[in-house]
Design a protein around this motif. Structure first.
Motif, PDB file in Angstrom:
ATOM      1  N   MET A 110       9.616  57.603  56.311  1.00 20.34           N
ATOM      2  CA  MET A 110      10.606  58.036  58.118  1.00 20.34           C
ATOM      3  C   MET A 110      11.272  56.729  58.772  1.00 20.34           C
ATOM      4  SD  MET A 110      10.823  60.706  59.321  1.00 20.34           S
ATOM      5  CE  MET A 110       9.663  62.561  58.661  1.00 20.34           C
ATOM      6  N   LEU A 111      10.595  55.630  58.891  1.00 21.77           N
ATOM      7  CA  LEU A 111      11.201  54.593  59.655  1.00 21.77           C
ATOM      8  C   LEU A 111      12.180  53.945  58.947  1.00 21.77           C
ATOM      9  CD1 LEU A 111       8.093  52.650  60.574  1.00 21.77           C
ATOM     10  CD2 LEU A 111       8.728  54.158  62.672  1.00 21.77           C
ATOM     11  N   ARG A 112      12.291  54.253  57.781  1.00 19.97           N
ATOM     12  CA  ARG A 112      14.287  53.986  57.249  1.00 19.97           C
ATOM     13  C   ARG A 112      14.727  55.142  57.775  1.00 19.97           C
ATOM     14  NH1 ARG A 112      12.105  51.388  51.326  1.00 19.97           N
ATOM     15  NH2 ARG A 112      11.430  49.479  52.690  1.00 19.97           N
ATOM     16  N   GLU A 113      14.078  56.182  57.571  1.00 20.47           N
ATOM     17  CA  GLU A 113      15.648  57.361  57.813  1.00 20.47           C
ATOM     18  C   GLU A 113      15.548  57.474  59.609  1.00 20.47           C
ATOM     19  OE1 GLU A 113      16.912  59.611  55.845  1.00 20.47           O
ATOM     20  OE2 GLU A 113      15.455  59.009  53.740  1.00 20.47           O
ATOM     21  N   VAL A 114      14.716  57.215  60.418  1.00 17.38           N
ATOM     22  CA  VAL A 114      14.962  57.174  61.799  1.00 17.38           C
ATOM     23  C   VAL A 114      16.120  55.993  61.711  1.00 17.38           C
ATOM     24  CG1 VAL A 114      14.035  57.118  63.764  1.00 17.38           C
ATOM     25  CG2 VAL A 114      13.377  58.016  61.796  1.00 17.38           C
ATOM     26  N   GLY A 115      15.232  54.496  61.392  1.00 17.66           N
ATOM     27  CA  GLY A 115      16.698  53.730  61.306  1.00 17.66           C
ATOM     28  C   GLY A 115      17.777  53.592  61.241  1.00 17.66           C
ATOM     29  N   ALA A 116      18.348  54.504  60.507  1.00 15.51           N
ATOM     30  CA  ALA A 116      19.217  54.867  59.923  1.00 15.51           C
ATOM     31  C   ALA A 116      20.264  55.990  60.200  1.00 15.51           C
ATOM     32  CB  ALA A 116      19.115  55.303  58.482  1.00 15.51           C
ATOM     33  N   ALA A 117      19.720  56.360  61.389  1.00 15.82           N
ATOM     34  CA  ALA A 117      20.054  58.251  62.601  1.00 15.82           C
ATOM     35  C   ALA A 117      20.194  57.193  63.096  1.00 15.82           C
ATOM     36  CB  ALA A 117      19.043  58.745  62.270  1.00 15.82           C
ATOM     37  N   ILE A 118      19.472  55.998  63.766  1.00 17.81           N
ATOM     38  CA  ILE A 118      19.520  55.971  65.835  1.00 17.81           C
ATOM     39  C   ILE A 118      20.343  54.819  65.604  1.00 17.81           C
ATOM     40  CG2 ILE A 118      17.699  57.411  65.944  1.00 17.81           C
ATOM     41  CD1 ILE A 118      16.101  55.483  66.674  1.00 17.81           C
ATOM     42  N   GLU A 119      20.039  53.811  64.665  1.00 16.39           N
ATOM     43  CA  GLU A 119      20.302  52.349  65.266  1.00 16.39           C
ATOM     44  C   GLU A 119      22.190  52.578  65.943  1.00 16.39           C
ATOM     45  OE1 GLU A 119      19.069  49.418  63.276  1.00 16.39           O
ATOM     46  OE2 GLU A 119      16.734  49.829  62.995  1.00 16.39           O
ATOM     47  N   PRO A 120      23.112  52.913  64.704  1.00 16.05           N
ATOM     48  CA  PRO A 120      24.539  53.120  65.271  1.00 16.05           C
ATOM     49  C   PRO A 120      24.757  54.022  66.039  1.00 16.05           C
ATOM     50  CG  PRO A 120      23.894  53.859  62.323  1.00 16.05           C
ATOM     51  CD  PRO A 120      23.028  53.734  63.359  1.00 16.05           C
ATOM     52  N   ARG A 159      17.013  66.340  64.140  1.00 17.68           N
ATOM     53  CA  ARG A 159      17.054  67.101  63.102  1.00 17.68           C
ATOM     54  C   ARG A 159      17.076  65.946  61.378  1.00 17.68           C
ATOM     55  NH1 ARG A 159      22.439  65.715  66.701  1.00 17.68           N
ATOM     56  NH2 ARG A 159      22.435  64.136  65.477  1.00 17.68           N
ATOM     57  N   LEU A 160      16.290  65.181  61.582  1.00 21.78           N
ATOM     58  CA  LEU A 160      16.279  64.706  60.472  1.00 21.78           C
ATOM     59  C   LEU A 160      14.826  65.614  60.245  1.00 21.78           C
ATOM     60  CD1 LEU A 160      15.287  60.555  61.077  1.00 21.78           C
ATOM     61  CD2 LEU A 160      16.909  61.858  59.672  1.00 21.78           C
ATOM     62  N   ALA A 161      14.717  65.548  58.586  1.00 27.49           N
ATOM     63  CA  ALA A 161      13.544  66.334  58.014  1.00 27.49           C
ATOM     64  C   ALA A 161      13.503  65.435  56.840  1.00 27.49           C
ATOM     65  CB  ALA A 161      13.774  67.321  57.018  1.00 27.49           C
ATOM     66  N   VAL A 162      11.961  64.817  56.815  1.00 25.24           N
ATOM     67  CA  VAL A 162      11.480  63.538  54.772  1.00 25.24           C
ATOM     68  C   VAL A 162      10.626  64.392  54.487  1.00 25.24           C
ATOM     69  CG1 VAL A 162      10.309  62.113  54.091  1.00 25.24           C
ATOM     70  CG2 VAL A 162      12.595  61.379  56.478  1.00 25.24           C
TER      71      VAL A 162
END
Length: 247
Positions: A110-120, A159-162
């Motif tokens: 989940m942290l990887r998904e969150v990082g990919a979504a918000i860091e850009p 909007r994320l769902a893992v």
């Protein structure tokens, strides 16, 4: 002979005095000043490990060279806390409790998904200073950009769902003059920003009164948060919930 000269107390005192006359941070070499991914920080950490056993003239001369290099690369004004910046903190509401339920592997995914979504979204107009477990710290030259980044990050996480699971982000923004050291930021204004973020609920983005003063309010809906009080935050600092007009 070389070892004796390298440890000579008189030469060591002279090298330390010379560093106080050089541009940049004369205490460069401590853990705070050699953080970050810049070349000067990486070399500084390696030099600190190699020379950690005893005082060394060569160590001081090496740090002096890196001190000047860093001051030229990063500039003196920001290091002295003279530049006004908007500081953004984010984290995931209830993440620690949620991790106990789902396990470490799922939490890391989940942290990887969150990082990919918000860091850009954060790096589009600001600079990511550091990752903080389930959150991050970033700085922006303009308050409007920091607030927009916090709101965009909040929406992206929603909007994320893992594997069918969802989390909610919370954030806080404060404008001040943090002190830059080793590609990190410290001082009262950083602490205030962290406290503002810590007062936010799930899905909330909070801003301080100094942030509000620098917004043109275009596209934002604001509401004062009552009864805000946090340790280390001056009594005059107000906090406001902020959202987009379209939400």
């Amino acid at each position: 002979m070389a070892r004796r000269v390298d440890g000579d107390p008189w030469l060591l005192a002279l090298a330390e005095w010379l560093r106080t006359r050089l541009p940049g941070d004369a205490r460069y070499g401590d853990p705070l000043s050699i953080g970050g991914s810049a070349v000067s920080g990486v070399l500084g950490r390696r030099l600190a490990v190699l020379a950690a056993r005893q005082p060394s003239v060569l160590r001081e001369l090496g740090f002096g060279a890196l001190q000047v290099w860093q001051s030229q690369a990063e500039g003196e004004p920001a290091d002295e806390g003279e530049q006004e910046l908007a500081v953004l903190f984010t984290d995931l509401a209830g993440f620690s409790t949620w991790t106990l339920e789902v396990g470490d592997d799922f939490a890391v995914e989940m942290l990887r998904e969150v990082g990919a979504a918000i860091e850009p979204l954060v790096q589009r107009r600001g600079r990511l200073v550091k990752r903080l477990g389930d959150g991050l710290m970033a700085v922006f030259p303009h308050a409007h950009d920091a607030v927009e980044a916090g709101l965009a990050a909040r929406d992206a996480v929603e909007r994320l769902a893992v594997r069918g699971h969802r989390l909610r982000l919370r954030a806080g923004v404060h404008v001040g003059r943090p002190r830059e050291l080793g590609q990190d930021y410290f001082g009262r204004d950083v602490n205030i920003a962290a406290r503002v973020a810590g007062a936010a609920g799930a899905g909330e983005v909070l801003i301080s009164s100094s942030t509000l003063e620098r917004l043109d309010n275009t596209g934002f809906v604001l509401r004062r948060k009552d009864f805000f009080h946090a340790k280390g935050v001056p009594p005059g600092v107000g906090v406001y919930r902020v959202d987009t007009e379209t939400r």
